[in-house]
Design a protein around this motif. Sequence first.
Motif: not given
Length: 443
Positions: A129-133, A290-291, A326-330
């Motif tokens: 799976r490609t996670v885009r950020a 994140l998982a 933003t409900r994001t993690a760095r």
Amino acid sequence: MNPRRVTRVHILALIAAALIGGFLPGPHHSAIDIAAAAAEPAPLYYQDPSGKPDYSPTPKKRKILYYRNPMGLPDTSPVPKKDSMGMDYIPVYADEGSGTGPGTLAISPERIQMLGVRTEAVSLRSMVRTVRAVGTVAADERRIGVVNPKFEGWIEQLHVSTTGQAVRRGDALLEVYSPDLVLAQREYLVARSAAADMAQADPMARDNAKAIAAAALSRLKNWDISADQLARLQRTGTATRTLTLTAPIGGIVMDKTALQGLHFGAGDMLYRIVDLSTVWLLADVFEQDLAQIRPGQSANITVQAYPGRVFEGRVAFVYPTVNAQTRTARVRIEVPNPDLLLKTEMYATVEIAAPSESATVLAVPDSAVLDTGTKQTVLVDRGEGRFEPRAVKLGNRGGGYVAVLDGLRDGEKVVTGANFLIDAESNLRAALQAFTAPEGKSP
């Protein structure tokens, strides 16, 4: 000879023979019917009307279960009828589902070609799976060095006078004068000379002199005076008025407060040097992704400054906090930057290849799944134009495929493109009902 004339002569001959033979056409067998029957050739065989490879030497009847809507709508009838556009409902025969389970849909080869039905075999594959950020480029915190003297003094001369200048480890940055440095040099020289003069004196006194010399030399080392300057002091035996401060690491001068003649105190930062040969990309990854992120995964980075160019990096660390707004993690990604093309604070996009499964799993294309929200179904190709709707249990998605946890076997073919059957009804649940025979209905 004209075939039309031959046929007409034959008909007249048959009528004459019937009259001569003493039989007149009855109400059910007219002379015209007899002549027409004699003119038609005898059939060689009979073929299934749906186009299936099923042949018979004699006519045979097939049991009709019901009639379905020709447009694929969830509407069936036990008797023949027409829809609102005047199209005949299509019969569904009992033998179409033989050996394939309930709800099997049979389509002729011509109709399959017309509908554009495409199939693909279920196969084992690794799900990626490609996670885009998005994120920003930052300096590697382990590759930052500062010059902040541990003593008070004055800047006598600058060797590096501009911000952005590249330096190597050990390069001279500035010449400083400090009374403490001069005093420490002289203490060392006096103690060393005294230790030499006491060669024949009391051993304790001689050792004390050597200890004082070593302490003075150690003080200079602790003040970050380079080994070359200390070796020169030991070699020449002469104290110098100024000493040189050198670059602790190689890199780019990012900050410089040092000025010619400036007085500085102990701990004042005069230079900040950053090695940008490797940089960090601090990407903001959404909480639901994140998982899938693990240290060591590869990442592709693109920036607007260099269209079409892809920089390769690797995930190094996932920060333990989530931004409440933003409900994001760095996520920290290390990126080699030998040409120094990536600048700090650059905006970048990143794609992280995140394997969804640790091993290969059965997978089908995303387009093969008909999802009603509460139920996921695929159409299994049973051959000879027969398609069976089958409920499946799905797993992770990635790379245009979805893992199948239950409902399919390796090698089975599923429909990946049947636009007419799928798009004829916008309500997917209703479209699925069109593939299943209604209960309790018979012709």
